[in-house]
Design an enzyme around this catalytic site. Structure first.
Site, PDB file in Angstrom:
ATOM      1  N   GLY A 190       3.099  20.080   2.846  1.00 18.61           N
ATOM      2  CA  GLY A 190       2.489  18.751   2.896  1.00 18.61           C
ATOM      3  C   GLY A 190       0.982  18.834   2.750  1.00 18.61           C
ATOM      4  CE1 TYR A 204       3.629  12.353  18.200  1.00 15.35           C
ATOM      5  CE2 TYR A 204       5.183  11.180  19.600  1.00 15.35           C
ATOM      6  CZ  TYR A 204       3.971  11.239  18.945  1.00 15.35           C
ATOM      7  OH  TYR A 204       3.103  10.176  19.033  1.00 15.35           O
ATOM      8  CG  ASN A 248       1.772  17.727  -1.029  1.00 15.50           C
ATOM      9  OD1 ASN A 248       2.503  17.410  -0.096  1.00 15.50           O
ATOM     10  ND2 ASN A 248       1.092  16.835  -1.733  1.00 15.50           N
ATOM     11  CG  ASN A 282      -8.737  12.435  16.760  1.00 18.38           C
ATOM     12  OD1 ASN A 282      -9.863  12.873  16.985  1.00 18.38           O
ATOM     13  ND2 ASN A 282      -7.698  12.739  17.503  1.00 18.38           N
ATOM     14  CE  LYS A 325      -5.725  10.799  12.590  1.00 20.27           C
ATOM     15  NZ  LYS A 325      -4.949  11.958  13.027  1.00 20.27           N
ATOM     16  CB  THR A 352       1.466  14.939  -5.114  1.00 22.63           C
ATOM     17  OG1 THR A 352       2.530  14.013  -4.890  1.00 22.63           O
ATOM     18  CG2 THR A 352       0.543  14.437  -6.196  1.00 22.63           C
ATOM     19  CB  SER A 392       0.110   4.202  18.414  1.00 25.05           C
ATOM     20  OG  SER A 392      -0.755   4.963  19.240  1.00 25.05           O
ATOM     21  CB  THR A 401      -3.832   6.918  14.219  1.00 23.90           C
ATOM     22  OG1 THR A 401      -2.783   7.744  13.748  1.00 23.90           O
ATOM     23  CG2 THR A 401      -3.361   5.473  14.270  1.00 23.90           C
TER      24      THR A 401
HETATM   25  P1  ATR Z   1      -1.345  10.793   5.750  1.00 20.22           P
HETATM   26  O1  ATR Z   1      -1.265   9.290   5.754  1.00 20.22           O
HETATM   27  O2  ATR Z   1      -1.300  11.470   7.063  1.00 20.22           O
HETATM   28  O3  ATR Z   1      -2.407  11.316   4.848  1.00 20.22           O
HETATM   29  P2  ATR Z   1       0.448  10.936   3.740  1.00 20.22           P
HETATM   30  O4  ATR Z   1      -0.670  10.903   2.806  1.00 20.22           O
HETATM   31  O5  ATR Z   1       1.425   9.792   3.810  1.00 20.22           O
HETATM   32  O6  ATR Z   1      -0.003  11.206   5.177  1.00 20.22           O
HETATM   33  O7  ATR Z   1       1.173  12.291   3.466  1.00 20.22           O
HETATM   34  C1  ATR Z   1       2.477  12.438   3.732  1.00 20.22           C
HETATM   35  C2  ATR Z   1       2.904  13.808   3.221  1.00 20.22           C
HETATM   36  O8  ATR Z   1       4.335  13.791   3.148  1.00 20.22           O
HETATM   37  C3  ATR Z   1       2.391  14.129   1.828  1.00 20.22           C
HETATM   38  O9  ATR Z   1       2.176  15.518   1.757  1.00 20.22           O
HETATM   39  C4  ATR Z   1       3.577  13.709   0.955  1.00 20.22           C
HETATM   40  O10 ATR Z   1       3.662  14.344  -0.280  1.00 20.22           O
HETATM   41  P3  ATR Z   1       2.961  13.704  -1.582  1.00 20.22           P
HETATM   42  O11 ATR Z   1       1.519  14.077  -1.484  1.00 20.22           O
HETATM   43  O12 ATR Z   1       3.654  14.326  -2.724  1.00 20.22           O
HETATM   44  O13 ATR Z   1       3.177  12.222  -1.489  1.00 20.22           O
HETATM   45  C5  ATR Z   1       4.724  14.117   1.830  1.00 20.22           C
HETATM   46  N1  ATR Z   1       5.952  13.416   1.461  1.00 20.22           N
HETATM   47  C6  ATR Z   1       6.285  12.151   1.747  1.00 20.22           C
HETATM   48  N2  ATR Z   1       7.495  11.855   1.242  1.00 20.22           N
HETATM   49  C7  ATR Z   1       7.936  12.982   0.610  1.00 20.22           C
HETATM   50  C8  ATR Z   1       9.133  13.341  -0.118  1.00 20.22           C
HETATM   51  N3  ATR Z   1      10.114  12.449  -0.283  1.00 20.22           N
HETATM   52  N4  ATR Z   1       9.238  14.604  -0.601  1.00 20.22           N
HETATM   53  C9  ATR Z   1       8.236  15.491  -0.430  1.00 20.22           C
HETATM   54  N5  ATR Z   1       7.089  15.224   0.238  1.00 20.22           N
HETATM   55  C10 ATR Z   1       6.944  13.982   0.747  1.00 20.22           C
END
Ligand code: ATR
Length: 264
Positions: free
Chosen positions: A125, A210, A149, A86, A65, A151, A14, A61
């Site tokens: 995503g 970033y 996404n 946040n 959140k 998933t 962070s 963060t």
């Molecule tokens: P947060 O913690 O901000 O909620 P997260 O849940 O870790 O973030 O989400 C990360 C994003 O990156 C998700 O959309 C994740 O896709 P999944 O929902 O399918 O897990 C995506 N992501 C991470 N690794 C990935 C990969 N190897 N290929 C495609 N998407 C990926």
């Protein structure tokens, strides 16, 4: 001395302390800003410390959140609609949850001078930041928001949280004017396995990441003749709005600030 915090897990990366402490010093405010890594079962105690005013306020963060919400007294409209907090503010005995990520994204796009009114946007995503981005895009009156996404269920949950979101199968790319990488892919130089070769030119490729400043997603966008922008300004502006909530005025965002965060 007043004490502010950012809580998350992991938290090492962070840059919030660096930014807030810079502004505190610049404005002669007698306060400190630290980062703390918490486990889920420690959230409540930390938030109670704000109620007791042992801590003046805090930023939240990933991944907390949403998890902080049950411990708060009130939510701003934006925090309510996105279910994402946040920034926590203590006001007249109440703990109030705000979402400044929305304004951070909004202002970052505004400075790019890439008008999004009536434009089509694709979000890749479905992580924690996506509801805030959607909220800001709706405020900008874009004509279409698609989400894809890996998933699908997670994208579906976000679709159900808002009106008029188009769900796109992973691997399919609809026509767009702006594409946003809101996945964590790129943090460790992994690339997104999507084929952008047919998307055309002069689109806006926006990465929420970033650090690194240019992910392979942005590199690919630029190689194909598009504009690329990373999430640094979004980060700076969400911090500026949090600072405003706590201290009552907006600190300066200038080249020095951008330089300050450059080498991290
Ligand atoms: P947060 O913690 O901000 O909620 P997260 O849940 O870790 O973030 O989400 C990360 C994003 O990156 C998700 O959309 C994740 O896709 P999944 O929902 O399918 O897990 C995506 N992501 C991470 N690794 C990935 C990969 N190897 N290929 C495609 N998407 C990926």
């Amino acid at each position: 001395m007043k004490k502010y915090l950012v809580i998350g897990n992991p938290i090492n990366h962070s840059l919030s302390p660096k930014l807030h402490n810079y502004w505190l010093k610049q404005n002669n405010i007698n306060a400190t800003y630290d980062k703390i890594k918490l486990e889920e079962n420690e959230i409540e105690t930390t938030i109670q410390d704000i109620k007791k005013q042992k801590i003046a306020g805090c930023n939240v963060t990933v991944p907390f959140k949403k998890m902080v919400i049950p411990f708060l007294d009130k939510l701003s409209l934006e925090a309510e609609q996105t279910q994402s907090v946040n920034t926590i503010l203590f006001n007249n005995g109440d703990l109030i949850g705000h979402n400044t990520d929305i304004e951070g994204f909004y202002k970052a796009i505004e400075t790019l001078r890439f008008p999004l009114k009536n434009k089509k946007v694709l979000i890749i995503g479905a992580g924690g930041v996506v509801p805030s981005i959607i909220f800001a895009l709706k405020k900008m009156h874009v004509s279409e928001i698609s989400i894809t996404n890996r998933t699908e269920k997670k994208a579906e949950d976000i679709k159900n949280q808002f009106n008029n979101i188009i769900l796109t199968k992973w691997g399919d790319l609809p026509e767009f004017d702006m594409v946003i990488n809101a996945t964590s892919l790129g943090l460790n130089n992994e690339s997104i396995k999507l084929n952008f070769s047919k998307v055309g030119k002069n689109k806006l490729f926006y990465d929420v990441i970033y650090n690194p400043s240019e992910t392979s997603f942005l590199k690919e966008g630029k190689r194909l003749g598009n504009i690329g922008e990373n999430g640094k300004l979004m980060f700076i502006y969400q911090a500026m709005e949090a600072f405003y909530l706590w201290h009552g005025f907006k600190p300066k965002v200038d080249n020095e600030i951008i330089e300050l965060l450059r080498n991290d």
